[in-house]
Design a protein around this motif. Structure first.
Motif, PDB file in Angstrom:
ATOM      1  N   ILE A  65      25.412 -47.741  -1.505  1.00  0.00           N
ATOM      2  CA  ILE A  65      24.806 -47.464  -2.642  1.00  0.00           C
ATOM      3  C   ILE A  65      23.156 -47.294  -2.100  1.00  0.00           C
ATOM      4  O   ILE A  65      22.573 -47.873  -2.745  1.00  0.00           O
ATOM      5  CB  ILE A  65      25.260 -47.574  -4.341  1.00  0.00           C
ATOM      6  CG1 ILE A  65      26.841 -46.667  -4.477  1.00  0.00           C
ATOM      7  CG2 ILE A  65      23.997 -46.937  -5.067  1.00  0.00           C
ATOM      8  CD1 ILE A  65      26.898 -45.839  -3.800  1.00  0.00           C
ATOM      9  N   VAL A  72      27.812 -41.734 -11.568  1.00  0.00           N
ATOM     10  CA  VAL A  72      27.833 -42.798 -10.574  1.00  0.00           C
ATOM     11  C   VAL A  72      28.213 -42.007  -9.233  1.00  0.00           C
ATOM     12  O   VAL A  72      27.777 -42.390  -8.358  1.00  0.00           O
ATOM     13  CB  VAL A  72      29.740 -43.562 -10.412  1.00  0.00           C
ATOM     14  CG1 VAL A  72      30.006 -44.352  -9.197  1.00  0.00           C
ATOM     15  CG2 VAL A  72      29.328 -44.493 -11.497  1.00  0.00           C
ATOM     16  N   SER A  75      24.792 -40.927  -7.090  1.00  0.00           N
ATOM     17  CA  SER A  75      24.692 -42.090  -6.890  1.00  0.00           C
ATOM     18  C   SER A  75      24.819 -42.218  -5.425  1.00  0.00           C
ATOM     19  O   SER A  75      24.627 -42.647  -4.814  1.00  0.00           O
ATOM     20  CB  SER A  75      24.193 -43.551  -7.906  1.00  0.00           C
ATOM     21  OG  SER A  75      25.921 -43.779  -7.570  1.00  0.00           O
ATOM     22  N   ARG A  76      25.702 -41.194  -4.797  1.00  0.00           N
ATOM     23  CA  ARG A  76      26.263 -41.866  -3.821  1.00  0.00           C
ATOM     24  C   ARG A  76      25.480 -40.655  -2.717  1.00  0.00           C
ATOM     25  O   ARG A  76      25.357 -39.670  -2.828  1.00  0.00           O
ATOM     26  CB  ARG A  76      28.100 -41.420  -3.849  1.00  0.00           C
ATOM     27  CG  ARG A  76      28.212 -42.288  -4.125  1.00  0.00           C
ATOM     28  CD  ARG A  76      30.298 -42.049  -4.820  1.00  0.00           C
ATOM     29  NE  ARG A  76      31.418 -42.999  -5.194  1.00  0.00           N
ATOM     30  CZ  ARG A  76      32.338 -42.226  -5.654  1.00  0.00           C
ATOM     31  NH1 ARG A  76      33.155 -41.373  -5.399  1.00  0.00           N
ATOM     32  NH2 ARG A  76      32.598 -43.333  -6.274  1.00  0.00           N
ATOM     33  N   ASN A  90      17.114 -53.818  -8.328  1.00  0.00           N
ATOM     34  CA  ASN A  90      18.558 -54.382  -8.272  1.00  0.00           C
ATOM     35  C   ASN A  90      18.111 -55.925  -7.924  1.00  0.00           C
ATOM     36  O   ASN A  90      17.027 -56.307  -7.646  1.00  0.00           O
ATOM     37  CB  ASN A  90      19.324 -53.739  -6.949  1.00  0.00           C
ATOM     38  CG  ASN A  90      20.339 -54.742  -6.260  1.00  0.00           C
ATOM     39  OD1 ASN A  90      20.731 -55.938  -6.945  1.00  0.00           O
ATOM     40  ND2 ASN A  90      20.332 -55.078  -5.140  1.00  0.00           N
ATOM     41  N   GLU A  95      25.219 -55.706  -1.858  1.00  0.00           N
ATOM     42  CA  GLU A  95      25.714 -54.026  -1.433  1.00  0.00           C
ATOM     43  C   GLU A  95      27.057 -53.662  -1.548  1.00  0.00           C
ATOM     44  O   GLU A  95      28.049 -54.545  -1.320  1.00  0.00           O
ATOM     45  CB  GLU A  95      26.052 -54.335   0.028  1.00  0.00           C
ATOM     46  CG  GLU A  95      25.642 -53.220   0.796  1.00  0.00           C
ATOM     47  CD  GLU A  95      26.008 -53.812   2.589  1.00  0.00           C
ATOM     48  OE1 GLU A  95      25.892 -52.505   3.235  1.00  0.00           O
ATOM     49  OE2 GLU A  95      25.877 -54.802   2.704  1.00  0.00           O
ATOM     50  N   VAL A  96      26.897 -53.021  -2.503  1.00  0.00           N
ATOM     51  CA  VAL A  96      28.386 -51.654  -2.927  1.00  0.00           C
ATOM     52  C   VAL A  96      28.589 -50.862  -2.102  1.00  0.00           C
ATOM     53  O   VAL A  96      27.899 -50.103  -1.861  1.00  0.00           O
ATOM     54  CB  VAL A  96      28.012 -51.427  -4.144  1.00  0.00           C
ATOM     55  CG1 VAL A  96      29.331 -50.353  -4.372  1.00  0.00           C
ATOM     56  CG2 VAL A  96      27.704 -52.469  -5.278  1.00  0.00           C
ATOM     57  N   TYR A  98      30.985 -47.981  -0.866  1.00  0.00           N
ATOM     58  CA  TYR A  98      32.055 -47.307  -0.376  1.00  0.00           C
ATOM     59  C   TYR A  98      32.797 -46.936   0.548  1.00  0.00           C
ATOM     60  O   TYR A  98      31.903 -46.158   1.925  1.00  0.00           O
ATOM     61  CB  TYR A  98      31.205 -45.553  -1.244  1.00  0.00           C
ATOM     62  CG  TYR A  98      31.119 -45.784  -2.531  1.00  0.00           C
ATOM     63  CD1 TYR A  98      30.004 -45.520  -3.001  1.00  0.00           C
ATOM     64  CD2 TYR A  98      32.013 -45.851  -3.175  1.00  0.00           C
ATOM     65  CE1 TYR A  98      29.465 -45.893  -4.529  1.00  0.00           C
ATOM     66  CE2 TYR A  98      32.001 -45.447  -4.843  1.00  0.00           C
ATOM     67  CZ  TYR A  98      30.828 -46.259  -5.213  1.00  0.00           C
ATOM     68  OH  TYR A  98      29.904 -46.319  -6.774  1.00  0.00           O
ATOM     69  N   GLN A 147      31.229 -49.184 -11.803  1.00  0.00           N
ATOM     70  CA  GLN A 147      30.458 -48.984 -11.050  1.00  0.00           C
ATOM     71  C   GLN A 147      29.265 -50.036  -9.890  1.00  0.00           C
ATOM     72  O   GLN A 147      29.769 -50.622  -9.476  1.00  0.00           O
ATOM     73  CB  GLN A 147      28.378 -49.325 -12.469  1.00  0.00           C
ATOM     74  CG  GLN A 147      29.789 -48.428 -13.556  1.00  0.00           C
ATOM     75  CD  GLN A 147      28.599 -48.358 -15.390  1.00  0.00           C
ATOM     76  OE1 GLN A 147      28.841 -49.772 -15.062  1.00  0.00           O
ATOM     77  NE2 GLN A 147      28.190 -48.172 -15.533  1.00  0.00           N
ATOM     78  N   PRO A 148      28.588 -48.923  -8.843  1.00  0.00           N
ATOM     79  CA  PRO A 148      27.684 -49.555  -8.705  1.00  0.00           C
ATOM     80  C   PRO A 148      26.933 -50.766  -9.016  1.00  0.00           C
ATOM     81  O   PRO A 148      26.798 -50.614 -10.477  1.00  0.00           O
ATOM     82  CB  PRO A 148      26.701 -49.030  -7.727  1.00  0.00           C
ATOM     83  CG  PRO A 148      27.363 -47.201  -7.839  1.00  0.00           C
ATOM     84  CD  PRO A 148      28.254 -47.658  -8.914  1.00  0.00           C
ATOM     85  N   GLN A 150      23.876 -51.724  -8.589  1.00  0.00           N
ATOM     86  CA  GLN A 150      22.648 -51.009  -9.303  1.00  0.00           C
ATOM     87  C   GLN A 150      22.783 -51.033 -10.778  1.00  0.00           C
ATOM     88  O   GLN A 150      21.827 -50.526 -11.460  1.00  0.00           O
ATOM     89  CB  GLN A 150      22.265 -51.085  -8.511  1.00  0.00           C
ATOM     90  CG  GLN A 150      21.557 -51.363  -7.234  1.00  0.00           C
ATOM     91  CD  GLN A 150      22.549 -50.920  -6.406  1.00  0.00           C
ATOM     92  OE1 GLN A 150      24.098 -51.099  -6.302  1.00  0.00           O
ATOM     93  NE2 GLN A 150      22.578 -51.256  -5.057  1.00  0.00           N
TER      94      GLN A 150
END
Length: 411
Positions: A65, A72, A75-76, A90, A95-96, A98, A147-148, A150
């Motif tokens: 992200i 959500v 935001s990818r 942030n 670190e998120v 996916y 959710q991420p 951030q």
């Protein structure tokens, strides 16, 4: 001409140096333009070759992200990689990612899923000691996986409805549940998992601040709807990565001598009155996965009073966490019959406010998790509880236990 600015006796020396430089200059050497052209051509060719042969990321590379956004799914960013400290707002250093972590060979020819290692360009920030520095969300096509970090302090616009009690959680139009949207992601690796829920947040400003400063982000926090500055505390807790619950005051044995306070759900109240009080509690904050009883031993044994409460919780896509003081197996069976996500604590940590007793309860949870694969403990935001749990959690992770949000253990 003499150099008037040169030190005494050095004018002739500078002239001689200039003549030597002229003699060594490229223009004085025959064939130099041809040599230079050949060198430049060779370097350019190597650069082109390197560009064409450069390594490329595989299609299964994790997706990080890279921008904060309220939605959500929007935001990818496919195929992008960005350091967490480049994202505005942030302050967690998490670190998120996916996508599926890459498979790494394990002993015996099998494969083992590996959590991506943190990159050196991503600062640790306020991350708990001993835990993973990367949160992996496995299904890139499923927006209902948390959710991420951030944007975790922002409500999902599709999962709230305006009401006279405030913003209430609801399932989204495509069926996503707040329980999933606001869940804390975990490794999905199985193994020994322990969830800890600390309640009473918001009642004491000093106690709430201490809890947020000391507790690792894996600890689930339960906010009292009767607290102060709940919106501010909620946002800070979510920015740090905590999963949240709402404590709902419920009738205990000995009521009203033992009184949970205003808006208590009671056995003899009209159905609509209890629902109104429940919705009042739900409307005090946002971004939580479910509710937890505050007291409530008597209400939990009254099926007629609990049924509409549980049904409301389930229809809104929330979970019900029994902190171990309000109801037992019978309540779990009622929740299952109503298809309400439900889980109960295995131990209350601080019935005795003694560090040694709290440590003994935490050790008990570890033994349960060794046998069953998971365990849950509940406690309150007392300084002794917070300090003991914080110290234990960081050490437990090094012993191979994964500390998870309570939603991951809800059935």
């Amino acid at each position: 001409m003499n150099d008037l600015n040169a030190p005494l006796g050095q004018t002739g020396r500078r002239a001689a140096t200039a003549r030597r430089r002229t003699a060594r200059s490229p223009k004085a050497r025959p064939g130099f333009p041809l040599v230079t052209a050949l060198v430049i051509t060779g370097v350019a060719g190597l650069n082109v070759f390197s560009f064409l042969q450069r390594d490329t990321l595989p299609d299964t590379a994790p997706i990080v992200i890279a921008a904060a956004a309220p939605d959500v799914a929007d935001s990818r960013t496919t195929g992008s990689v960005a350091s967490a400290d480049t994202v505005p707002g942030n302050d967690t250093g998490v670190e998120v990612v996916y996508g599926e972590p890459r498979e790494m060979p394990a002993s015996g020819g099998d494969t083992a899923t590996a959590i991506p290692e943190p990159r050196p360009d991503i600062p640790e920030g306020r991350l708990s000691e001993g835990g993973p520095k990367v949160i992996v969300i496995r299904d890139p096509g499923d927006a209902a996986v948390g959710q991420p970090v951030q944007v975790a302090h922002l409500p999902d616009d599709g999962a709230v409805e305006d009401s006279e009690w405030g913003a209430l959680p609801v399932r989204t139009s495509d069926g996503r549940r707040p329980m999933d949207i606001y869940a804390r992601p975990w490794s999905q690796a199985g193994g020994k998992r322990i969830a800890i829920v600390i309640g009473g947040l918001g009642l004491s400003q000093t106690g709430t601040l201490h809890a947020l400063e000391k507790l690792p982000p894996e600890i689930t926090l339960a906010f009292s709807p009767q607290g102060n500055s709940l919106g501010r505390w909620m946002r800070e807790a979510r920015r740090q990565g905590h999963e949240l619950l709402v404590q709902v005051p419920m009738e205990p044995f000995g009521y009203p001598d033992t009184d949970p306070g205003p808006h208590t759900l009671t056995v003899n109240a009209e159905r609509q009155d209890n629902l109104d009080n429940l919705r009042w509690a739900l409307g005090q904050i946002t971004n939580y996965t479910g509710i937890v009883n505050y007291l409530g031993g008597r209400l939990a044994t009254a099926d007629a009073a609990m049924t509409p409460v549980l049904r409301e919780v389930g229809e809104r896509g929330l979970l019900y966490f029994n902190d171990g003081t309000g109801g037992g197996e019978k309540l779990g069976m009622l929740a299952a019959a109503l298809d309400v996500p439900y889980v109960a604590a295995n131990a209350t940590l601080d019935a005795t406010r003694d560090p040694a007793a709290i440590k003994a309860k935490l050790a008990e949870l570890e033994k349960i998790a060794e046998v069953t694969g998971y365990a849950i403990g509940s406690g309150s935001a007392l300084e002794v509880t917070v300090d003991t749990v914080a110290s234990w959690a960081n050490a437990a992770k090094k012993r191979g236990f994964e500390i998870v949000g309570v939603s991951s253990l809800t059935r």
